[in-house]
Design an enzyme around this catalytic site. Structure first.
Site, mmCIF file in Angstrom:
data_model
loop_
_atom_site.group_PDB
_atom_site.id
_atom_site.type_symbol
_atom_site.label_atom_id
_atom_site.label_comp_id
_atom_site.label_asym_id
_atom_site.label_seq_id
_atom_site.Cartn_x
_atom_site.Cartn_y
_atom_site.Cartn_z
ATOM 1 N N ASP A 184 16.070 7.951 52.887
ATOM 2 C CA ASP A 184 15.073 8.635 53.543
ATOM 3 C C ASP A 184 15.731 8.981 54.906
ATOM 4 O OD1 ASP A 184 12.932 10.224 54.602
ATOM 5 O OD2 ASP A 184 11.417 8.775 53.708
HETATM 6 C C1 BGC Z 1 10.021 11.822 54.978
HETATM 7 C C2 BGC Z 1 10.913 12.560 53.693
HETATM 8 C C3 BGC Z 1 11.821 13.732 53.956
HETATM 9 C C4 BGC Z 1 12.559 13.751 55.345
HETATM 10 C C5 BGC Z 1 13.320 14.884 55.589
HETATM 11 C C6 BGC Z 1 11.254 12.070 56.336
HETATM 12 O O1 BGC Z 1 10.393 11.551 57.379
HETATM 13 O O2 BGC Z 1 9.754 10.756 54.544
HETATM 14 O O3 BGC Z 1 9.786 12.834 52.545
HETATM 15 O O4 BGC Z 1 12.318 14.539 53.061
HETATM 16 O O5 BGC Z 1 11.954 13.023 56.407
HETATM 17 O O6 BGC Z 1 12.476 15.550 56.474
#
Ligand code: BGC
Length: 677
Positions: free
Chosen positions: A243
């Protein structure tokens, strides 16, 4: 021809007549150590791309957030905004998830993206989780059915899907650091199960490692979860991406490599060239271990067509096409849940009503704004608000009045916004209640006019204590996407018969909810303890005999359905044999409609504690007035299993099982028994 031969001589892995693994070999043997290191993290100054290598013509993998459409922050474009995932799963029609996945993938492809960072499929452990609206359900089976369909839909268009967030990322409070303490059985039976099934049934290209720790180790460097479970036990062939910034507390690149993390996003933190070089020099990880994570990454690049000799034909779809908008409206219509309808107050009859009052902060609120609610935000080119939808519908027939007392009927639109403390990433909600002003507004309107319908715009459970008894009808419209207003109007005025059912329990009070027995169990501090074990969602309400406000699987219709004649194909099954379950469902009303037939299973004589019942099947059937349908479902031994933590394996115990069939988890009129041998 000559030119092609010359090209393929230099870049033989571009030869699409060769098997992918051979093409990867050809590429791997040409990569220098430094180039391999570079591929392990996101491209510098880009938030959405992996690193490219010009020398070898290795392009970047270009990504977009989901799951409700292509996000503005990853595309700077206005795209189709679909209803939130809770609305989608409330339709109990996985076919729609497949269509939504395919539509979003078409839009991704049209703007040069090869990977969608969706679906989100964490289990709803607490109704306060700020991201509840992005996930499917509290139940692993329902979650799995939707995630499988969504992933297949996305990947049917040649775009990769990313199942996220792996794993036990069930709250936003302290999400970057919280250490989830969960026992092995619960981890597998509740939180991992749907991920396992999606890996096996839908072959997603990517898994996103979550921010949190699981039993002391960060998910992105957790060898037991990635290498041993995801890769070895389940046979996952794609790669693991972190993530965004989930690696910021990781110190040892070798640990992440050995666990199986292929791509660190959005940039190098643990996988910096310096750290990698040093660790490699010190012999902390081997070339084979490095190649294994790079190979997984390259495999996905091949699979999404980045090494095709000729670029794959892009679908001739326009983003925001009327077809996609129609689909968005259809999902909203099928996902809405009619929670209360005293004396058949709804549907409203456009020929009888002369005036309507439209109230509440959500009647014209714009929901699709830049990063509004977090990474799932989509900005559509336009949005049909509830008020606009009603006006579109009733235009010449009905007058819109400003005072409740002057209206034949009042509609109050309340809900949860996508800001901090609402349905929003990064924060949990402080409680289950709507803001006080909204509760007060409903009371004020209903006092002046008892003919009042409450329409809810939200993606997670709320309490309704102050006003539920006072209003004749309540419609759960969720976050219904860019066409939501039309969908709401169609349901309120009976053009569409509501057929959604709750994919999550609505508790009466927060304390009734399984994770809310002590501050240790939620929100925790450094650690959060999953003390309720496998008793999540309705499993908990059943075990403790707590009456929820609205149970899992509940939803009303303008039709009336009845159930009869449950038939099982056999009184016993063994090994890999399947049991056919057949039931007759009748629409006893003059209104055509759809019913969601639910099948729950109980293990009558288990050697360990098991839930009172578990969802193991459902079917949505469309029935004309007074029509009867025969509904078929099948059960196999995997529908009866539990995770045996002592022997670290799934197990089905011989003995008697009960099947319950009905319209909701709390109304199950039909019962049958069979033996598993
Ligand atoms: C989120 C993800 C997301 C990623 C990119 C993170 O803060 O938890 O679900 O895909 O950011 O935006």
């Amino acid at each position: 021809m000559k030119q092609r031969n010359r090209f393929l001589k230099k870049y033989p892995y571009y030869d699409s007549s060769l098997p992918i693994e051979q093409r990867i070999d050809l590429l791997l043997m040409r990569l220098t150590l430094k180039e391999k290191f570079k591929l392990l993290s996101g491209r510098v100054f880009s938030w959405w791309k992996s690193s490219s290598i010009y020398r070898l013509k290795i392009p970047s993998l270009n990504m977009s957030d989901g799951p409700h459409g292509i996000s503005f922050h990853s595309s700077f474009r206005f795209m189709t905004k679909f209803p939130c995932s809770k609305c989608l799963s409330a339709s109990w029609n996985p076919h729609l998830a497949s269509n939504v996945g395919a539509a979003i993938a078409e839009e991704a492809k049209a703007i040069g993206k090869q990977l969608l960072l969706a679906p989100g499929m964490n289990i709803d452990r607490t109704p306060l989780n700020g991201r509840t609206f992005e996930y499917f359900s509290e139940d692993p089976f329902l979650t799995k059915e939707f995630a499988v369909a969504y992933v297949k839909g996305v990947q049917s268009r040649g775009v990769g899907a990313t199942i996220k967030h792996f794993i036990a990322n069930n709250q936003e409070t302290n999400r970057f650091t919280v250490n989830v303490q969960v026992d092995v059985r619960t981890l597998h039976e509740i939180y991992l199960r749907a991920f396992r099934d999606v890996v096996r049934e839908a072959d997603p290209l990517v898994v996103m490692g979550s921010y949190n720790k699981v039993n002391g180790i960060y998910a992105c460097e957790n060898k037991e979860l990635l290498q041993e479970t995801l890769f070895n036990l389940w046979g996952f062939k794609g790669f693991v991406v972190s993530d965004w910034y989930a690696t910021k507390f990781l110190k040892r690149p070798e640990q992440a490599i050995q666990a199986g993390l292929s791509l660190e996003m959005p940039k190098a933190i643990v996988y910096t060239l310096k750290r990698l070089k040093k660790a490699f020099k010190e012999g902390l990880f081997s070339r084979e271990e490095l190649d294994a994570v790079v190979r997984r990454f390259l495999r996905v690049l091949f699979r999404v067509g980045l090494f095709d000799e000729k670029p794959r034909k892009s679908f001739r779809v326009k983003v925001n096409s009327p077809v996609h908008q129609e689909l968005a409206q259809h999902v909203a219509e099928e996902g809405m849940v009619l929670l209360k309808n005293e004396g058949n107050f709804l549907p409203l009859n456009i020929n009888h009503i002369k005036s309507v009052g439209i109230f509440g902060p959500f009647s014209s609120k714009k929901m699709g704004k830049f990063l509004y609610g977090g990474s799932a935000a989509v900005v559509p080119p336009f949005e049909i608000s509830p008020k606009k939808g009603i006006i579109n519908k009733v235009k010449e027939h009905v007058k819109i009045v400003k005072k409740p007392a002057e209206a034949d009927c009042c509609l109050v639109f309340v809900g949860i916004s996508h800001a901090k403390g609402g349905d929003c990433e990064n924060f949990d909600r402080p409680g289950l209640s709507l803001p006080k002003q909204q509760n007060d507004l409903i009371l004020e309107v209903v006092e002046q006019n008892p003919q009042t319908v409450v329409v809810l715009i939200n993606g997670s459970p709320i309490t309704m204590e102050p006003w539920l008894e006072k209003v004749p009808a309540v419609l759960e419209a969720w976050h219904p996407g860019m066409m939501g207003g039309n969908a709401i109007a169609n349901v309120l005025f009976g053009v569409v018969n509501p057929s959604g059912k709750l994919p999550i329990t609505f508790p009466k009070r927060l304390e009734d909810s399984p994770a809310h027995t002590s501050p240790r169990s939620y929100p925790g501090s450094d650690s959060v303890f999953y003390e309720e074990g496998i008793y999540v969602g309705y499993r908990h309400f059943d075990k403790k005999s707590i009456a929820p406000l609205f149970p899992f699987g509940f939803g009303l219709s303008y039709s009336k359905f009845s159930y009869k004649d449950l038939l099982l194909s056999s009184s016993e099954i063994a090994g890999s044999q399947e049991l056919d379950v057949v039931v007759e469902v009748t629409n006893d009303s003059p209104v055509a409609g759809a019913e969601i037939v639910q099948l729950y299973v109980k293990d009558d004589e288990a050697s360990i504690d098991r839930p009172v019942k578990e969802l193991r099947g459902f079917k949505k059937v469309f029935l004309n007035p007074y029509e009867t349908a025969t509904v078929n479902m099948t059960l196999g031994s995997s529908d009866l299993e539990f995770f045996d933590a002592e022997n670290f394996t799934w197990r089905t115990e011989p003995g008697s099982f009960t099947i319950f069939i009905g319209p909701s988890s709390r109304v199950l009129p039909l019962e049958g028994k069979f033996e598993f041998r």
